[in-house]
Design a protein around this motif. Structure first.
Motif, PDB file in Angstrom:
ATOM      1  N   PHE A   1      -1.274   3.722  -1.087  1.00  0.00           N
ATOM      2  CA  PHE A   1      -0.791   2.463  -0.544  1.00  0.00           C
ATOM      3  C   PHE A   1      -0.490   1.473  -1.668  1.00  0.00           C
ATOM      4  CE2 PHE A   1      -0.461  -1.106   2.249  1.00  0.00           C
ATOM      5  CZ  PHE A   1      -1.199  -2.144   1.700  1.00  0.00           C
TER       6      PHE A   1
ATOM      7  N   SER B   1       6.919   0.348  10.955  1.00  0.00           N
ATOM      8  CA  SER B   1       6.280   0.650  12.236  1.00  0.00           C
ATOM      9  C   SER B   1       6.382  -0.540  13.164  1.00  0.00           C
ATOM     10  CB  SER B   1       4.812   1.027  12.029  1.00  0.00           C
ATOM     11  OG  SER B   1       4.084  -0.085  11.539  1.00  0.00           O
ATOM     12  N   GLY B   2       6.230  -0.239  14.439  1.00  0.00           N
ATOM     13  CA  GLY B   2       6.088  -1.276  15.436  1.00  0.00           C
ATOM     14  C   GLY B   2       4.664  -1.290  15.929  1.00  0.00           C
ATOM     15  N   THR B   3       4.270  -2.292  16.641  1.00  0.00           N
ATOM     16  CA  THR B   3       2.901  -2.338  17.169  1.00  0.00           C
ATOM     17  C   THR B   3       2.694  -1.175  18.128  1.00  0.00           C
ATOM     18  OG1 THR B   3       2.916  -4.735  17.012  1.00  0.00           O
ATOM     19  CG2 THR B   3       1.220  -3.739  18.397  1.00  0.00           C
ATOM     20  N   GLY B   4       1.639  -0.429  17.900  1.00  0.00           N
ATOM     21  CA  GLY B   4       1.344   0.687  18.779  1.00  0.00           C
ATOM     22  C   GLY B   4       2.000   1.987  18.385  1.00  0.00           C
TER      23      GLY B   4
ATOM     24  N   PHE C   1       7.763   5.670  -1.420  1.00  0.00           N
ATOM     25  CA  PHE C   1       8.113   5.792  -0.019  1.00  0.00           C
ATOM     26  C   PHE C   1       8.031   4.443   0.675  1.00  0.00           C
ATOM     27  CE2 PHE C   1       8.556  10.262   0.186  1.00  0.00           C
ATOM     28  CZ  PHE C   1       7.579  10.834  -0.600  1.00  0.00           C
TER      29      PHE C   1
ATOM     30  N   TYR D   1       6.539  -4.108  10.909  1.00  0.00           N
ATOM     31  CA  TYR D   1       5.624  -3.911   9.790  1.00  0.00           C
ATOM     32  C   TYR D   1       6.304  -3.006   8.779  1.00  0.00           C
ATOM     33  CZ  TYR D   1       2.247  -5.609  13.209  1.00  0.00           C
ATOM     34  OH  TYR D   1       1.590  -6.359  14.132  1.00  0.00           O
TER      35      TYR D   1
ATOM     36  N   GLU E   1      -1.147  -7.286   2.912  1.00  0.00           N
ATOM     37  CA  GLU E   1      -2.178  -6.646   2.099  1.00  0.00           C
ATOM     38  C   GLU E   1      -1.519  -5.958   0.920  1.00  0.00           C
ATOM     39  OE1 GLU E   1      -4.667  -3.959   4.293  1.00  0.00           O
ATOM     40  OE2 GLU E   1      -6.063  -3.662   2.622  1.00  0.00           O
TER      41      GLU E   1
ATOM     42  N   GLY F   1       3.017   4.767  15.179  1.00  0.00           N
ATOM     43  CA  GLY F   1       2.696   5.134  13.815  1.00  0.00           C
ATOM     44  C   GLY F   1       3.871   4.852  12.888  1.00  0.00           C
ATOM     45  N   TYR F   2       3.636   5.101  11.620  1.00  0.00           N
ATOM     46  CA  TYR F   2       4.675   4.860  10.645  1.00  0.00           C
ATOM     47  C   TYR F   2       5.824   5.851  10.781  1.00  0.00           C
ATOM     48  CZ  TYR F   2       1.232   2.526   7.491  1.00  0.00           C
ATOM     49  OH  TYR F   2       0.294   1.729   6.905  1.00  0.00           O
TER      50      TYR F   2
ATOM     51  N   TYR G   1      -2.536   2.877   5.672  1.00  0.00           N
ATOM     52  CA  TYR G   1      -3.088   4.203   5.848  1.00  0.00           C
ATOM     53  C   TYR G   1      -3.762   4.627   4.544  1.00  0.00           C
ATOM     54  CZ  TYR G   1      -0.212   4.996  10.067  1.00  0.00           C
ATOM     55  OH  TYR G   1       0.370   4.943  11.310  1.00  0.00           O
TER      56      TYR G   1
ATOM     57  N   ALA H   1      -2.091   1.040  15.983  1.00  0.00           N
ATOM     58  CA  ALA H   1      -1.312   1.965  15.173  1.00  0.00           C
ATOM     59  C   ALA H   1      -0.190   1.231  14.457  1.00  0.00           C
ATOM     60  CB  ALA H   1      -0.732   3.063  16.057  1.00  0.00           C
TER      61      ALA H   1
ATOM     62  N   GLN I   1       3.706   8.102  -4.630  1.00  0.00           N
ATOM     63  CA  GLN I   1       3.063   9.406  -4.782  1.00  0.00           C
ATOM     64  C   GLN I   1       3.408   9.935  -6.159  1.00  0.00           C
ATOM     65  OE1 GLN I   1       4.485  12.555  -2.198  1.00  0.00           O
ATOM     66  NE2 GLN I   1       2.450  13.472  -2.107  1.00  0.00           N
TER      67      GLN I   1
ATOM     68  N   VAL J   1      -0.611  10.387  -1.476  1.00  0.00           N
ATOM     69  CA  VAL J   1       0.183   9.196  -1.215  1.00  0.00           C
ATOM     70  C   VAL J   1      -0.733   7.975  -1.279  1.00  0.00           C
ATOM     71  CG1 VAL J   1       1.648   8.059   0.471  1.00  0.00           C
ATOM     72  CG2 VAL J   1       1.744  10.544   0.240  1.00  0.00           C
TER      73      VAL J   1
ATOM     74  N   PHE K   1       8.334   7.193   7.841  1.00  0.00           N
ATOM     75  CA  PHE K   1       8.577   7.142   6.404  1.00  0.00           C
ATOM     76  C   PHE K   1      10.037   7.454   6.090  1.00  0.00           C
ATOM     77  CE2 PHE K   1       4.587   6.683   4.149  1.00  0.00           C
ATOM     78  CZ  PHE K   1       3.640   6.986   5.107  1.00  0.00           C
TER      79      PHE K   1
ATOM     80  N   TYR L   1       0.257  14.296   8.776  1.00  0.00           N
ATOM     81  CA  TYR L   1       1.639  14.294   8.314  1.00  0.00           C
ATOM     82  C   TYR L   1       1.953  15.613   7.615  1.00  0.00           C
ATOM     83  CZ  TYR L   1       2.479   9.337   9.160  1.00  0.00           C
ATOM     84  OH  TYR L   1       2.664   8.113   9.748  1.00  0.00           O
TER      85      TYR L   1
ATOM     86  N   TYR M   1      -8.119   5.408  13.963  1.00  0.00           N
ATOM     87  CA  TYR M   1      -6.839   6.060  14.246  1.00  0.00           C
ATOM     88  C   TYR M   1      -6.564   7.013  13.099  1.00  0.00           C
ATOM     89  CZ  TYR M   1      -1.769   6.398  15.120  1.00  0.00           C
ATOM     90  OH  TYR M   1      -0.496   6.836  15.370  1.00  0.00           O
TER      91      TYR M   1
ATOM     92  N   TYR N   1       4.615   2.806  -0.323  1.00  0.00           N
ATOM     93  CA  TYR N   1       3.604   3.731  -0.832  1.00  0.00           C
ATOM     94  C   TYR N   1       4.214   4.446  -2.026  1.00  0.00           C
ATOM     95  CZ  TYR N   1       0.641   3.344   3.328  1.00  0.00           C
ATOM     96  OH  TYR N   1      -0.197   2.884   4.311  1.00  0.00           O
TER      97      TYR N   1
ATOM     98  N   TYR O   1       6.097  -1.207   4.717  1.00  0.00           N
ATOM     99  CA  TYR O   1       5.138  -0.742   3.720  1.00  0.00           C
ATOM    100  C   TYR O   1       5.859  -0.060   2.565  1.00  0.00           C
ATOM    101  CZ  TYR O   1       2.050  -1.074   7.791  1.00  0.00           C
ATOM    102  OH  TYR O   1       1.362  -1.518   8.891  1.00  0.00           O
TER     103      TYR O   1
END
Lengths: 112, 114
Positions: free
Chosen positions: A45, A95-98, A91, A31, A56, A100-101, B102, B97, A37, A43, A103, B36, B32, A35, A33
């Protein structure tokens, strides 16, 4: 520890010019992304990308923005015709499944 | 709608004291939550996370508390050190997750006083 790498760290461009921001996500992540700022703000999305397509996008991510994963390792954000209000830190995250991100350190885009 | 907000934009603490940074969220579907840390000129760095089926999670010198009743999240840092000076963001999301966007809060700047 695996890192998300972003280049360049700082990009200055003239209004109306195209810019491409580059990211190398963590190799086994699925995954991706972007972002942004704006200075002093939170931050926000922009877009998420999975299985070679956008999953998305936010209202910020209009027709001037596009993303691409051209070669299985890079993940790019293109802004076709930059505006002054595009000036921000951008930024990349992956991530992988399970998990968190993670950055990247960001690209500071300055539109003059 | 969705929103995540922080009560205090700046928090100053003495070195060695404990810090508590607060966050409010409004999306009941979020399950979740992540804290940060962002140092000047760097990207957000993961500190700790918690799922909605928990109300407390501890890490090394950090604890996250989740109160779903009032939609409140807090980050506690024990024995705050100068290296803890940074902006702290909470974020919320739903689903496994890393698979959804986010939503970040505004951020709280933590200043550690020597």
């Amino acid at each position: 520890e695996p890192e998300v790498t972003q280049t360049p760290s700082h990009q200055v461009t003239q209004m109306g010019q195209e810019v491409i921001l580059r990211c190398v996500p963590i190799s086994n992540h699925l995954y991706f992304y972007w972002y942004r700022q704006i200075l002093g703000q939170k931050v926000e999305f922009l877009v998420s990308f999975y299985n070679n397509e956008i999953s998305e996008k936010s209202e910020i991510f209009d027709d001037q923005f596009s993303v691409e994963r051209p070669d299985g390792s890079n993940f790019t954000l293109k802004i076709r015709s930059t505006k002054l209000e595009d000036s921000a830190m951008y930024f990349c995250a992956s991530s992988g499944t399970g998990s968190g991100y993670t950055f990247g350190s960001g690209t500071r885009l300055t539109v003059v | 709608g969705e929103s995540v907000g922080l009560h205090l934009p700046t928090l100053s603490v003495q070195e060695g004291d404990n810090s508590i940074i607060n966050c409010a969220y409004s999306n009941s579907a979020s399950d979740y939550f992540i804290w940060y840390k962002q140092e000047s000129g760097k990207g957000p760095q993961f500190i700790i996370d918690i799922r909605s089926n928990m109300d407390k999670r501890q890490g090394q010198r950090v604890t996250v508390l989740l109160n779903k009743t009032v939609k409140h999240l807090s980050l506690q840092i024990a024995a705050t050190q100068p290296g803890d000076s940074a902006v702290y963001f909470c974020a919320e999301t739903k689903g496994p997750a890393g698979t959804y966007k986010y939503i970040f809060g505004t951020g709280t700047r933590l200043k550690v006083l020597a």
